[in-house]
Scaffold this motif. Structure first.
Motif, PDB file in Angstrom:
ATOM      1  N   ARG A  63      -1.323  -2.223  -4.354  1.00 59.51           N
ATOM      2  CA  ARG A  63      -0.470  -1.224  -3.072  1.00 59.51           C
ATOM      3  C   ARG A  63      -0.380   0.098  -2.524  1.00 59.51           C
ATOM      4  NH1 ARG A  63       5.985  -2.322  -2.312  1.00 59.51           N
ATOM      5  NH2 ARG A  63       6.318  -0.989  -3.635  1.00 59.51           N
ATOM      6  N   TYR A  64      -0.660   1.099  -3.990  1.00 58.88           N
ATOM      7  CA  TYR A  64      -1.473   2.515  -3.428  1.00 58.88           C
ATOM      8  C   TYR A  64      -2.618   2.780  -3.187  1.00 58.88           C
ATOM      9  CZ  TYR A  64      -2.423   7.370  -5.308  1.00 58.88           C
ATOM     10  OH  TYR A  64      -2.803   8.526  -5.080  1.00 58.88           O
ATOM     11  N   ASP A  66      -4.224   0.530  -2.129  1.00 56.33           N
ATOM     12  CA  ASP A  66      -4.913   0.010  -0.566  1.00 56.33           C
ATOM     13  C   ASP A  66      -3.933   0.597   0.273  1.00 56.33           C
ATOM     14  OD1 ASP A  66      -5.669  -2.579   0.662  1.00 56.33           O
ATOM     15  OD2 ASP A  66      -2.950  -2.430   1.569  1.00 56.33           O
ATOM     16  N   SER A  67      -3.751   1.922   0.352  1.00 54.84           N
ATOM     17  CA  SER A  67      -3.355   2.801   0.886  1.00 54.84           C
ATOM     18  C   SER A  67      -4.480   4.269   1.211  1.00 54.84           C
ATOM     19  CB  SER A  67      -1.680   3.688   0.661  1.00 54.84           C
ATOM     20  OG  SER A  67      -1.691   3.940  -0.301  1.00 54.84           O
ATOM     21  N   ASN A  68      -5.565   3.516   0.077  1.00 52.61           N
ATOM     22  CA  ASN A  68      -6.495   4.726  -0.357  1.00 52.61           C
ATOM     23  C   ASN A  68      -7.740   4.423  -0.044  1.00 52.61           C
ATOM     24  OD1 ASN A  68      -4.928   7.210  -0.969  1.00 52.61           O
ATOM     25  ND2 ASN A  68      -4.401   5.768  -1.966  1.00 52.61           N
ATOM     26  N   PRO A  69      -7.804   4.299   0.951  1.00 56.86           N
ATOM     27  CA  PRO A  69      -9.724   2.541   1.808  1.00 56.86           C
ATOM     28  C   PRO A  69     -10.402   3.624   1.182  1.00 56.86           C
ATOM     29  CG  PRO A  69      -8.972   3.765   3.382  1.00 56.86           C
ATOM     30  CD  PRO A  69      -8.135   4.054   2.139  1.00 56.86           C
ATOM     31  N   GLU A 146       4.258  -6.402   1.414  1.00 57.75           N
ATOM     32  CA  GLU A 146       5.588  -6.204   1.306  1.00 57.75           C
ATOM     33  C   GLU A 146       6.815  -6.750   0.586  1.00 57.75           C
ATOM     34  OE1 GLU A 146       7.178  -4.790   4.299  1.00 57.75           O
ATOM     35  OE2 GLU A 146       4.924  -3.947   4.933  1.00 57.75           O
TER      36      GLU A 146
END
Length: 208
Positions: A63-64, A66-69, A146
């Motif tokens: 998830r982490y 995924d927020s750093n493409p 989520e």
């Protein structure tokens, strides 16, 4: 819908991940042959509990990422190269082998449930595996990070692992007093890595 999709991805990915013979499935088969299926299923349940924790940790990391493409783009290209090399090795280089159940495994009075948990904890490969699964399928929009959906994926991963161990327990046969896997698992592994490489390549090229 995301709840069901996450569960399916978690179950199938775990099921496929435990196909190649390793310490977990071969130990489950060994226990089944020597101590009966009940003890083997107890061992598998312990493995499943550890898988729950490992999958959760890995997906939090995914998830982490995924927020750093920009990090994901690099990891995908590195992963594609690795899976292509693995596919070539297992399909064209590795020998057709048949794995025997490890003989060094001894009977102990240790509860098989906790033994399953401990042995699974020694296996750290699920961590990068689940990071890859989470990031890749999230990139396709098929996986949700989520919290409710994440929980269903984690439950699916545990059930998928237990299901494959149950197949090893049920269908493992003795041949000339030497229990072996009759399928050429190098071929199976090669096909799996080929599919993963194709998915990764498709994802990379669609983002160019």
């Amino acid at each position: 819908m995301s709840l069901l999709l996450n569960f399916i991805i978690g179950f199938v990915a775990a099921f496929i991940g435990v196909i190649p013979p390793g310490l977990l499935n071969m130990s489950a088969a060994k226990i089944s042959l020597e101590e009966g299926r009940k003890q083997a299923y107890l061992f598998s349940a312990g493995v499943g509990c550890t898988v729950l924790i490992q999958t959760y940790i890995a997906l939090i990391g995914a998830r982490y990422l995924d927020s750093n493409p920009e990090v994901i783009a690099i990891l995908q290209k590195v992963g594609l190269g690795i899976f292509i090399c693995l596919t070539i090795y297992f399909l064209f280089i590795a020998k057709d082998t048949r794995r025997e159940v490890p003989k060094e495994m001894e009977r102990t009075k240790t509860n098989r449930f906790f033994k399953g948990m401990m042995i699974a904890a020694l296996n750290l490969l699920p961590l990068p595996y689940w990071v890859y699964i989470g990031v890749t399928f999230a990139g396709f929009g098929w996986f949700s990070f989520e919290q409710p959906s994440l929980i269903t994926a984690i439950i699916g991963s545990a059930l998928g692992t237990i299901a494959m161990l149950a197949l090893y327990i049920k269908f493992f046969k003795r041949k000339e007093n030497k229990p072996k896997v009759r399928t050429n698992m190098n071929l199976v592994i090669g096909l799996i890595t080929a599919v993963i490489a194709i998915i990764t390549a498709f994802k990379i090229f669609t983002t160019l």
